[in-house]
Scaffold this motif. Structure first.
Motif, short mmCIF file in Angstrom:
data_model
loop_
_atom_site.label_atom_id
_atom_site.label_comp_id
_atom_site.label_asym_id
_atom_site.label_seq_id
_atom_site.Cartn_x
_atom_site.Cartn_y
_atom_site.Cartn_z
N UNK A 1 0.82 -1.21 0.00
CA UNK A 1 0.00 0.00 0.00
C UNK A 1 0.85 1.27 0.00
N UNK A 2 0.35 2.28 -0.67
CA UNK A 2 1.02 3.58 -0.75
C UNK A 2 0.42 4.51 0.30
N UNK A 3 1.27 5.17 1.05
CA UNK A 3 0.82 6.07 2.11
C UNK A 3 0.01 7.24 1.55
N UNK A 4 -1.06 7.59 2.25
CA UNK A 4 -1.89 8.76 1.88
C UNK A 4 -2.35 8.70 0.43
N UNK B 1 4.57 -3.48 12.73
CA UNK B 1 5.33 -2.88 11.64
C UNK B 1 4.76 -3.38 10.32
N UNK B 2 4.36 -2.46 9.44
CA UNK B 2 3.79 -2.81 8.14
C UNK B 2 4.57 -2.11 7.04
N UNK B 3 4.84 -2.83 5.98
CA UNK B 3 5.58 -2.27 4.85
C UNK B 3 4.65 -1.39 4.02
N UNK C 1 10.39 2.63 -0.04
CA UNK C 1 9.90 1.55 0.79
C UNK C 1 10.24 1.84 2.25
N UNK C 2 9.25 1.71 3.11
CA UNK C 2 9.46 1.99 4.54
C UNK C 2 8.51 1.13 5.36
N UNK C 3 8.87 0.96 6.62
CA UNK C 3 8.00 0.28 7.57
C UNK C 3 7.30 1.34 8.43
N UNK C 4 5.98 1.23 8.53
CA UNK C 4 5.23 2.04 9.47
C UNK C 4 5.19 1.27 10.79
N UNK C 5 5.94 1.78 11.77
CA UNK C 5 6.02 1.12 13.07
C UNK C 5 5.10 1.84 14.05
N UNK C 6 4.21 1.09 14.68
CA UNK C 6 3.33 1.65 15.71
C UNK C 6 3.74 1.05 17.05
N UNK C 7 4.10 1.95 17.99
CA UNK C 7 4.69 1.50 19.25
C UNK C 7 4.22 2.39 20.39
N UNK C 8 3.73 1.78 21.45
CA UNK C 8 3.31 2.52 22.64
C UNK C 8 4.39 2.35 23.72
N UNK C 9 4.94 3.46 24.21
CA UNK C 9 6.03 3.40 25.17
C UNK C 9 5.71 4.22 26.42
N UNK D 1 8.13 6.10 10.78
CA UNK D 1 8.50 5.56 9.49
C UNK D 1 9.98 5.21 9.52
N UNK D 2 10.30 3.96 9.18
CA UNK D 2 11.66 3.46 9.17
C UNK D 2 12.02 3.02 7.75
N UNK D 3 13.12 3.54 7.22
CA UNK D 3 13.56 3.19 5.88
C UNK D 3 13.77 1.67 5.79
N UNK D 4 13.16 1.04 4.78
CA UNK D 4 13.21 -0.41 4.67
C UNK D 4 14.55 -0.93 4.18
N UNK D 5 15.41 -0.04 3.73
CA UNK D 5 16.74 -0.46 3.28
C UNK D 5 17.81 -0.19 4.34
N UNK D 6 17.80 1.03 4.89
CA UNK D 6 18.86 1.42 5.82
C UNK D 6 18.49 1.23 7.28
#
Length: 286
Positions: free
Chosen positions: A136-139, A195-197, A208-216, A226-231
């Protein structure tokens, strides 16, 4: 009374006006108010409307994105009565108006994914998201709303332009969650992270990125990162946690009406949901 073609084309120059953006949470540095300058409607948007006689005749209102390059919303009698299955008919409608909705023709209808549909308030609603190779493409959402007469009466959204993907997927979901946790400096999470790609549109391309949802607990927050899926590097973060104190944003508004003075920047008081016009006493619904 329907707008004439001349009035419609003139009106297109008026609906992509100035706008203000604000998006922050009490746990983040408050972002500066950003003014988006008025932009002319692109010729591709105008051509997309003029290519369909039903749109020329039936459009009551067209709103473009702030940059003027894509459609944001169209209202009116946008089609003849749809026949057969409405799901298939609405998909076909988007594909046949690919230029208007900025659907990549090279992918046919493979870039369209029906993510939600339903019948409410006497109308049928269909929500399509852009996908690239199943990601899926964001927005990127196009929603069509079909009235009792089976005509499309409202269309919202269009797809972003993505010419190519500029990176590759080199890490997995677990590594993305670990990267997000390190970036936050979080020691403890309150529930299992997700985490979803996804594909993030950037300057006409996609990343390409991972959307990470985290409650801390520390730092306190319900994070969307958003975390870069390559780096594995952080691209952005947003804290969705709403605290006891209401939020004050700013907006470019008309105090009375556009016919009685120009727009001014005013405080928007008692907002309770970051990035949305939802507050203690009112909620804006499109």
């Amino acid at each position: 009374m329907r707008r004439s073609l001349a009035v419609l084309c003139t009106g297109l120059l008026m609906v992509s006006g100035s706008a203000f953006a604000f998006d922050y949470s009490p746990t983040q540095t408050k972002a500066k108010v950003v003014r988006i300058a008025p932009a002319a409607i692109s010729q591709s948007v105008v051509d997309g409307v003029l290519a369909d006689p039903s749109l020329v005749k039936g459009t009551d209102l067209l709103v473009a994105t702030p940059d003027g390059k894509r459609v944001d919303s169209i209202m009116g009698n946008l089609s003849d009565p749809l026949s057969g299955d409405l799901g298939k008919a609405t998909r076909d409608y988007i594909v046949s108006h690919a230029a208007l909705f900025n659907v990549p023709t090279s992918r046919g209808d493979g870039s369209l994914k029906l993510v939600k549909s339903g019948d409410e308030a006497g109308a049928n609603h269909f929500f399509y998201q852009m996908v690239i190779d199943g990601v899926p493409v964001q927005d990127s959402m196009i929603d069509l709303h079909v009235g009792k007469d089976r005509r499309i009466q409202l269309a919202n959204g269009s797809f972003p332009t993505i010419k190519e993907i500029t990176n590759q997927v080199s890490i997995n979901r677990i590594a993305a969650i670990a990267s997000a946790k390190r970036a936050l400096g979080a020691k403890k999470v309150r529930c299992a992270p997700k985490a979803d790609l996804i594909v993030v549109p950037e300057n006409g391309n996609g990343r390409m990125a991972f959307m990470v949802k985290m409650a801390t607990d520390n730092p306190i927050g319900d994070w969307e990162m958003l975390i870069d899926a390559e780096t594995g590097k952080e691209i952005s973060r947003l804290n969705q946690l709403v605290f006891a104190d209401s939020i004050t944003g700013k907006g470019n508004i008309y105090l009375h009406s556009p016919l009685k003075g120009s727009d001014t920047v005013e405080d928007l008081l008692h907002i309770t949901t970051p990035s949305k016009l939802i507050g203690l006493y009112a909620e804006a619904v499109n």
